[in-house]
Design a protein around this motif. Sequence first.
Motif, PDB file in Angstrom:
ATOM      1  N   PRO A 177      11.172   6.774   5.199  1.00 40.72           N
ATOM      2  CA  PRO A 177      11.983   7.606   4.295  1.00 40.72           C
ATOM      3  C   PRO A 177      13.169   6.865   3.681  1.00 40.72           C
ATOM      4  O   PRO A 177      13.845   7.375   2.830  1.00 40.72           O
ATOM      5  CB  PRO A 177      12.478   8.719   5.218  1.00 40.72           C
ATOM      6  N   GLU A 178      13.373   5.618   4.154  1.00 42.49           N
ATOM      7  CA  GLU A 178      14.372   4.759   3.534  1.00 42.49           C
ATOM      8  C   GLU A 178      13.898   3.319   3.705  1.00 42.49           C
ATOM      9  O   GLU A 178      13.020   3.040   4.522  1.00 42.49           O
ATOM     10  CB  GLU A 178      15.761   4.932   4.167  1.00 42.49           C
ATOM     11  N   ALA A 179      14.454   2.427   2.923  1.00 43.99           N
ATOM     12  CA  ALA A 179      14.014   1.032   2.988  1.00 43.99           C
ATOM     13  C   ALA A 179      14.431   0.407   4.321  1.00 43.99           C
ATOM     14  O   ALA A 179      15.577   0.553   4.755  1.00 43.99           O
ATOM     15  CB  ALA A 179      14.608   0.247   1.816  1.00 43.99           C
ATOM     16  N   ARG A 180      13.486  -0.284   4.963  1.00 47.86           N
ATOM     17  CA  ARG A 180      13.793  -0.983   6.213  1.00 47.86           C
ATOM     18  C   ARG A 180      12.790  -2.104   6.417  1.00 47.86           C
ATOM     19  O   ARG A 180      11.637  -2.022   5.993  1.00 47.86           O
ATOM     20  CB  ARG A 180      13.788  -0.032   7.411  1.00 47.86           C
ATOM     21  N   LEU A 181      13.248  -3.134   7.076  1.00 46.64           N
ATOM     22  CA  LEU A 181      12.395  -4.275   7.368  1.00 46.64           C
ATOM     23  C   LEU A 181      11.372  -3.905   8.433  1.00 46.64           C
ATOM     24  O   LEU A 181      11.714  -3.296   9.453  1.00 46.64           O
ATOM     25  CB  LEU A 181      13.245  -5.444   7.850  1.00 46.64           C
ATOM     26  N   VAL A 182      10.119  -4.273   8.206  1.00 46.10           N
ATOM     27  CA  VAL A 182       9.058  -4.003   9.172  1.00 46.10           C
ATOM     28  C   VAL A 182       8.612  -5.299   9.841  1.00 46.10           C
ATOM     29  O   VAL A 182       8.729  -5.465  11.047  1.00 46.10           O
ATOM     30  CB  VAL A 182       7.868  -3.289   8.488  1.00 46.10           C
ATOM     31  N   ASP A 183       8.081  -6.230   9.057  1.00 46.36           N
ATOM     32  CA  ASP A 183       7.667  -7.528   9.586  1.00 46.36           C
ATOM     33  C   ASP A 183       8.495  -8.632   8.945  1.00 46.36           C
ATOM     34  O   ASP A 183       8.818  -8.561   7.752  1.00 46.36           O
ATOM     35  CB  ASP A 183       6.190  -7.801   9.285  1.00 46.36           C
ATOM     36  N   ALA A 184       8.784  -9.651   9.712  1.00 45.71           N
ATOM     37  CA  ALA A 184       9.446 -10.851   9.187  1.00 45.71           C
ATOM     38  C   ALA A 184       9.212 -11.964  10.205  1.00 45.71           C
ATOM     39  O   ALA A 184       9.875 -12.032  11.236  1.00 45.71           O
ATOM     40  CB  ALA A 184      10.939 -10.620   8.986  1.00 45.71           C
TER      41      ALA A 184
ATOM     42  N   PHE B   1       0.847  -1.191   0.000  1.00 46.20           N
ATOM     43  CA  PHE B   1       0.000   0.000   0.000  1.00 46.20           C
ATOM     44  C   PHE B   1       0.885   1.245   0.000  1.00 46.20           C
ATOM     45  O   PHE B   1       2.075   1.202   0.354  1.00 46.20           O
ATOM     46  CB  PHE B   1      -0.956   0.021   1.193  1.00 46.20           C
ATOM     47  N   VAL B   2       0.268   2.368  -0.396  1.00 43.49           N
ATOM     48  CA  VAL B   2       0.947   3.660  -0.395  1.00 43.49           C
ATOM     49  C   VAL B   2      -0.007   4.691   0.182  1.00 43.49           C
ATOM     50  O   VAL B   2      -1.221   4.640  -0.062  1.00 43.49           O
ATOM     51  CB  VAL B   2       1.420   4.053  -1.819  1.00 43.49           C
ATOM     52  N   GLN B   3       0.529   5.628   0.988  1.00 40.29           N
ATOM     53  CA  GLN B   3      -0.292   6.619   1.675  1.00 40.29           C
ATOM     54  C   GLN B   3       0.286   8.021   1.474  1.00 40.29           C
ATOM     55  O   GLN B   3       1.003   8.553   2.326  1.00 40.29           O
ATOM     56  CB  GLN B   3      -0.383   6.290   3.168  1.00 40.29           C
ATOM     57  N   PRO B   4      -0.008   8.661   0.335  1.00 37.58           N
ATOM     58  CA  PRO B   4       0.405  10.055   0.133  1.00 37.58           C
ATOM     59  C   PRO B   4      -0.577  11.002   0.813  1.00 37.58           C
ATOM     60  O   PRO B   4      -1.742  10.647   1.051  1.00 37.58           O
ATOM     61  CB  PRO B   4       0.355  10.205  -1.386  1.00 37.58           C
ATOM     62  N   ARG B   5      -0.149  12.214   1.119  1.00 40.91           N
ATOM     63  CA  ARG B   5      -1.037  13.198   1.738  1.00 40.91           C
ATOM     64  C   ARG B   5      -0.495  14.613   1.597  1.00 40.91           C
ATOM     65  O   ARG B   5       0.694  14.815   1.318  1.00 40.91           O
ATOM     66  CB  ARG B   5      -1.269  12.872   3.213  1.00 40.91           C
TER      67      ARG B   5
ATOM     68  N   ILE C 120       4.719  11.477   1.790  1.00 42.42           N
ATOM     69  CA  ILE C 120       4.343  10.073   1.622  1.00 42.42           C
ATOM     70  C   ILE C 120       4.512   9.448   3.000  1.00 42.42           C
ATOM     71  O   ILE C 120       5.623   9.183   3.447  1.00 42.42           O
ATOM     72  CB  ILE C 120       5.205   9.356   0.573  1.00 42.42           C
ATOM     73  N   ALA C 121       3.391   9.285   3.683  1.00 38.69           N
ATOM     74  CA  ALA C 121       3.454   8.800   5.063  1.00 38.69           C
ATOM     75  C   ALA C 121       4.002   7.385   5.131  1.00 38.69           C
ATOM     76  O   ALA C 121       4.811   7.064   6.003  1.00 38.69           O
ATOM     77  CB  ALA C 121       2.064   8.862   5.697  1.00 38.69           C
ATOM     78  N   ARG C 122       3.557   6.531   4.202  1.00 35.73           N
ATOM     79  CA  ARG C 122       4.021   5.146   4.166  1.00 35.73           C
ATOM     80  C   ARG C 122       3.977   4.640   2.737  1.00 35.73           C
ATOM     81  O   ARG C 122       3.092   5.006   1.966  1.00 35.73           O
ATOM     82  CB  ARG C 122       3.146   4.235   5.045  1.00 35.73           C
ATOM     83  N   ALA C 123       4.929   3.795   2.398  1.00 33.69           N
ATOM     84  CA  ALA C 123       4.930   3.072   1.122  1.00 33.69           C
ATOM     85  C   ALA C 123       5.495   1.696   1.430  1.00 33.69           C
ATOM     86  O   ALA C 123       6.687   1.570   1.724  1.00 33.69           O
ATOM     87  CB  ALA C 123       5.774   3.794   0.080  1.00 33.69           C
ATOM     88  N   ARG C 124       4.651   0.698   1.383  1.00 35.57           N
ATOM     89  CA  ARG C 124       5.042  -0.606   1.925  1.00 35.57           C
ATOM     90  C   ARG C 124       4.790  -1.726   0.918  1.00 35.57           C
ATOM     91  O   ARG C 124       3.793  -1.726   0.199  1.00 35.57           O
ATOM     92  CB  ARG C 124       4.264  -0.888   3.207  1.00 35.57           C
ATOM     93  N   LEU C 125       5.713  -2.678   0.898  1.00 38.02           N
ATOM     94  CA  LEU C 125       5.568  -3.896   0.115  1.00 38.02           C
ATOM     95  C   LEU C 125       5.376  -5.067   1.073  1.00 38.02           C
ATOM     96  O   LEU C 125       6.074  -5.167   2.101  1.00 38.02           O
ATOM     97  CB  LEU C 125       6.793  -4.134  -0.756  1.00 38.02           C
ATOM     98  N   GLU C 126       4.443  -5.966   0.737  1.00 37.36           N
ATOM     99  CA  GLU C 126       4.110  -7.074   1.617  1.00 37.36           C
ATOM    100  C   GLU C 126       4.049  -8.380   0.828  1.00 37.36           C
ATOM    101  O   GLU C 126       3.523  -8.410  -0.287  1.00 37.36           O
ATOM    102  CB  GLU C 126       2.747  -6.839   2.290  1.00 37.36           C
ATOM    103  N   GLN C 127       4.585  -9.424   1.419  1.00 39.63           N
ATOM    104  CA  GLN C 127       4.553 -10.744   0.788  1.00 39.63           C
ATOM    105  C   GLN C 127       4.194 -11.776   1.854  1.00 39.63           C
ATOM    106  O   GLN C 127       4.709 -11.737   2.967  1.00 39.63           O
ATOM    107  CB  GLN C 127       5.904 -11.071   0.149  1.00 39.63           C
ATOM    108  N   GLN C 128       3.288 -12.688   1.492  1.00 35.91           N
ATOM    109  CA  GLN C 128       2.872 -13.735   2.412  1.00 35.91           C
ATOM    110  C   GLN C 128       2.739 -15.059   1.672  1.00 35.91           C
ATOM    111  O   GLN C 128       2.479 -15.082   0.462  1.00 35.91           O
ATOM    112  CB  GLN C 128       1.521 -13.387   3.056  1.00 35.91           C
TER     113      GLN C 128
END
Length: 385
Positions: free
Chosen positions: A104-111, A47-51, A71-79
């Motif tokens: 503001p930079e790429a980082r791991l969120v969930d794993a 998802f992406v959340q611009p504002r 851009i509050a959040r821009a996230r890639l998700e895989q399951q």
Amino acid sequence: MGRAYALGALALLVAAGPAWSAELVDRVDPAKAGAGWDRQRFSFGGFVQPRFVWSPEDKAAEVPGEVGFQIARARLEQQSTLSRSAAGDGGLAVRQAISIELMPEARLVDAYVDLQAHQLLTLRMGQFKTPTSRTLLISDKSTALPERAALDDLGPRRQIGAMLHGADRENIVEYGVGVFNGEGTNRLGNVNRKFLYAGRVALSPWGGPGTTSELLDPDEDPTATVGYAVYVNKDGPEGAEEASISHNGEAFAHYRWVTVQAELLWRFTDWQPVDLADFNSNAWYVQAASFVPGVPWADEHLAVVGRFDRSDALVAINGEVPLVGPTDPAQGRQSVSVGLGFYAGHPWTRRAQDLRLQLLWSKNDELEDLSYDNDQVSLAAHLAF
């Protein structure tokens, strides 16, 4: 040539998918029933959340304010899921999930990996959200307002650890209890050799969808939930240890167009050094979201949202600790937010929340006589793909 063909096929699958995560693989093999994995699923999305955000400049308080695009959040998700039962009856299964934040930079969120013996008993290991508040456990894709209440800032969020969790088929009972390193995300190990312990239980007497969204579609069945969460954490070296215990109560209800949610948090923090002030933290909020009832089209696509939010992160127990200015985090704060949202919904998206645009106004006040002008207007968009 083979690699190019595979990448091209993958791109076509993603492009052909609707505005939510695409099931790139969903394979059922009844011939293997009872031998190996009957069902294999792989999905990719995000998802992406611009504002646009405006808040005034307050020169007297030396606060620059803000005006511009974010851009509050821009996230890639895989399951992916491997399950023993093609019918998906909550039996033996293995799941994994990975999400990466790009701003503001790429980082791991969930794993994490889920090892499910039964729908009521799943072991989760990796980096994921702690079971410490309802609003935290709701995905950023499914919050009623663009940002969570201030209560979310007073507890641990994602941590590295292990948790037992589960729910019955009707979600009458949900629970999660875990142990974590307590040192935040993306760490190589537990440096201080201490642990964070957390647990939550939620009861829904009539069942419901579970802890999934802060704005349910009008056609969802009525539901009501009460819950309690607690965590205990110790941090810091011997002689300078900080120990905290937090209690959180929650309530949630949905009926036709209206969804209501509230939480109350109280935390006590004790410092081992006697020269450091022990303190309490408290926060609570009440929020509501409602599609416009009785108006064709609007009752599925336009929703009014509102929240009353109050918090005080640092309340000294012994003596007074003077504030250093209006932006001091120790100052108690209150916020009243109201807004109107457009939700695409059917037939364009699977859920109303997947494509939305919200106009929000927040009246922000400081509670200890050091106020400044920090009200905010935002136009927030969200697209899940």
